[in-house]
Write an enzyme that holds these catalytic residues in place. Structure first.
Site, PDB file in Angstrom:
ATOM      1  N   HIS A 100      24.035  54.615  87.762  1.00 24.05           N
ATOM      2  CA  HIS A 100      24.397  54.081  89.078  1.00 24.05           C
ATOM      3  C   HIS A 100      24.151  55.084  90.202  1.00 24.05           C
ATOM      4  O   HIS A 100      24.068  54.703  91.371  1.00 24.05           O
ATOM      5  CB  HIS A 100      25.846  53.572  89.100  1.00 24.05           C
ATOM      6  CG  HIS A 100      26.900  54.629  89.154  1.00 24.05           C
ATOM      7  ND1 HIS A 100      27.635  55.020  88.049  1.00 24.05           N
ATOM      8  CD2 HIS A 100      27.381  55.381  90.187  1.00 24.05           C
ATOM      9  CE1 HIS A 100      28.507  55.941  88.407  1.00 24.05           C
ATOM     10  NE2 HIS A 100      28.363  56.187  89.695  1.00 24.05           N
ATOM     11  N   ASP A 130      25.272  53.251  81.496  1.00 26.70           N
ATOM     12  CA  ASP A 130      25.324  53.947  82.780  1.00 26.70           C
ATOM     13  C   ASP A 130      24.834  55.393  82.654  1.00 26.70           C
ATOM     14  O   ASP A 130      25.460  56.330  83.149  1.00 26.70           O
ATOM     15  CB  ASP A 130      26.744  53.920  83.358  1.00 26.70           C
ATOM     16  CG  ASP A 130      26.772  54.305  84.831  1.00 26.70           C
ATOM     17  OD1 ASP A 130      25.701  54.281  85.474  1.00 26.70           O
ATOM     18  OD2 ASP A 130      27.862  54.653  85.339  1.00 26.70           O
ATOM     19  N   GLY A 204      31.217  61.217  93.800  1.00 30.16           N
ATOM     20  CA  GLY A 204      30.410  62.437  93.822  1.00 30.16           C
ATOM     21  C   GLY A 204      30.477  63.179  92.506  1.00 30.16           C
ATOM     22  O   GLY A 204      29.591  63.967  92.174  1.00 30.16           O
ATOM     23  N   ASN A 205      31.553  62.940  91.718  1.00 29.55           N
ATOM     24  CA  ASN A 205      31.645  63.504  90.370  1.00 29.55           C
ATOM     25  C   ASN A 205      30.774  62.742  89.376  1.00 29.55           C
ATOM     26  O   ASN A 205      30.487  63.244  88.284  1.00 29.55           O
ATOM     27  CB  ASN A 205      33.084  63.469  89.850  1.00 29.55           C
ATOM     28  CG  ASN A 205      33.901  64.677  90.248  1.00 29.55           C
ATOM     29  OD1 ASN A 205      34.878  64.565  90.981  1.00 29.55           O
ATOM     30  ND2 ASN A 205      33.511  65.851  89.759  1.00 29.55           N
ATOM     31  N   SER A 206      30.380  61.534  89.727  1.00 24.32           N
ATOM     32  CA  SER A 206      29.612  60.684  88.818  1.00 24.32           C
ATOM     33  C   SER A 206      28.391  61.409  88.268  1.00 24.32           C
ATOM     34  O   SER A 206      27.582  61.948  89.034  1.00 24.32           O
ATOM     35  CB  SER A 206      29.164  59.408  89.532  1.00 24.32           C
ATOM     36  OG  SER A 206      30.251  58.573  89.818  1.00 24.32           O
ATOM     37  N   GLY A 263      23.956  39.076  68.854  1.00 30.16           N
ATOM     38  CA  GLY A 263      23.755  37.809  69.538  1.00 30.16           C
ATOM     39  C   GLY A 263      24.943  36.875  69.452  1.00 30.16           C
ATOM     40  O   GLY A 263      24.787  35.672  69.197  1.00 30.16           O
ATOM     41  N   VAL A 264      26.146  37.424  69.670  1.00 28.25           N
ATOM     42  CA  VAL A 264      27.357  36.594  69.678  1.00 28.25           C
ATOM     43  C   VAL A 264      28.231  37.018  70.859  1.00 28.25           C
ATOM     44  O   VAL A 264      28.079  38.104  71.410  1.00 28.25           O
ATOM     45  CB  VAL A 264      28.178  36.740  68.370  1.00 28.25           C
ATOM     46  CG1 VAL A 264      27.384  36.254  67.170  1.00 28.25           C
ATOM     47  CG2 VAL A 264      28.644  38.181  68.166  1.00 28.25           C
TER      48      VAL A 264
END
Length: 375
Positions: A100, A130, A204-206, A263-264
């Site tokens: 992100h 992410d 900003g820590n991301s 696929g469930v």
């Protein structure tokens, strides 16, 4: 145990007083012998270790000095401008951050402790976890050591290093508050085994590292639970085992990670659902929907076929309950996602244990790729 001389004398004196109060010469003699033994240890320079209250702070100071040059600030320009953190993954210039942070970026720049700023190429992104991998052209990089999730325990010290609100090189500390959290993503899937911490994490820590006291990366800081947009005591970090699994493949393929897929859709069995379906145990994953032409449908798994009221909420029940894969017990969706991601590959056939209409059965299922999914 580390003791300084003054603390030993005070402790020994307290023990002597206690022995006298108990009125037993034998107790006094035992404490006196212990005192003599401790005195001998203090007089032996090979055994003496002086400890003071600043030792823990000194340890964090030394740790920061060791890792600061490996933590970077990331700035992006594009459809939306962003600022975040990252860390050096390898000497070949690879940098790990959050997806992100670089989403929609047309221009990515990485700033190092020495003040230099380098233009970065986005090697690959993984929206499901992410994570993103960048690459810069810079020599003499110092990669961070990756820890092991199996060594992480609730209550251990956790240290976050990054750039909250753009403030370069910030360290915060706390503990690992819990493990095994599920963190939903915009893709419709969830990240399994996420670490929860009370080490302060802010915008900003991301993408910055969550460390143990050895300076090893145990997670990648990615989100906070907050009503104000700032830290309120609950932060989340992508566990290091996902980094170990996903990042090498992203680098090798110069793209994303190919996730094994059943696929469930459905939900983890609760006591209420177990009662509604007459299950003996409230564990496993109830299959509600089976994706058309997906791996589960091809293998013959069944979705829900009736609606009942569970806790004043209508729930679809009656489908297969997945309780194991390849002989490993599956308590719920978190176990399934973790096992598929860490122990299987797309195209591999696994043995799925399900409970269907009260009977246990094993069904071979060939895993597909999440790229086949519409989610």
């Amino acid at each position: 145990m580390d003791l300084d001389k003054s603390s030993v004398i005070v402790s020994a004196a307290a023990l002597v007083v206690l022995g006298a109060a108990l009125g037993g010469f034998a107790s006094f003699q035992m404490f006196d012998q212990r005192f003599d033994s401790l005195e001998e240890e203090m007089n032996d320079p090979r055994e003496v270790v002086y400890v003071n209250s600043s030792d823990s702070n000194e340890q964090l100071t030394e740790l920061f000095d060791e890792v600061d040059q490996s933590v970077v600030s990331i700035t992006t320009l594009g459809t939306s401008n962003a600022q975040g953190s990252g860390f050096v993954y390898s000497g070949e210039g690879y940098i790990v951050t959050n997806q992100h942070v670089v989403e929609g970026a047309e221009n990515v720049r990485v700033t190092f402790t020495d003040g230099s700023t380098e233009r970065a190429e986005i090697v690959g992104t993984d929206e499901n976890n992410d994570l993103a991998v960048l690459q810069v052209d810079k020599e003499d990089l110092q990669p961070m050591e990756l820890g092991n999730l199996s060594d992480v325990r609730v209550g251990q010290t956790a240290i976050a290093v990054g750039n909250p609100f753009g403030l370069r090189g910030t360290m915060t500390s706390g503990i690992i508050s819990q493990q095994g959290r599920m963190l939903p993503t915009d893709t419709g899937f969830s990240i399994p085994n996420v670490l929860q911490t009370d080490a302060a994490i802010n915008p900003g820590n991301s993408g910055g590292p969550l460390l143990n006291v050895q300076g090893e990366v145990v997670g990648v800081n990615t989100a906070i639970n907050s009503r104000t947009g700032t830290f309120s005591g609950i932060g989340f970090a992508i566990p290091v085992n996902i980094v170990k699994n996903v990042v090498p493949e992203m680098i090798e393929q110069e793209g994303g990670f190919d996730y094994p897929w059943i696929g469930v859709s459905g939900y983890t069995v609760t006591p209420e659902i177990a009662d509604a379906m007459n299950l003996s145990n409230a564990s496993g994953f109830l299959v509600v929907n089976v994706v058309e032409d997906g791996p589960a449908e091809k293998a013959g798994l069944k979705g829900g076929n009736q609606t009942v009221e569970v806790g004043q909420v209508e729930r679809t029940v009656g489908g297969d309950v997945i309780t194991g894969i390849d002989g490993n017990q599956m308590q719920g969706i978190g176990d399934i996602l973790t096992y598929l991601q860490s122990s299987t590959e797309v195209g591999e056939t696994v043995n799925v244990t399900v409970i269907r209409e009260g009977e246990e059965m094993n069904i071979p299922l060939t895993l597909g790729s999440r790229d086949e999914s519409d989610n």
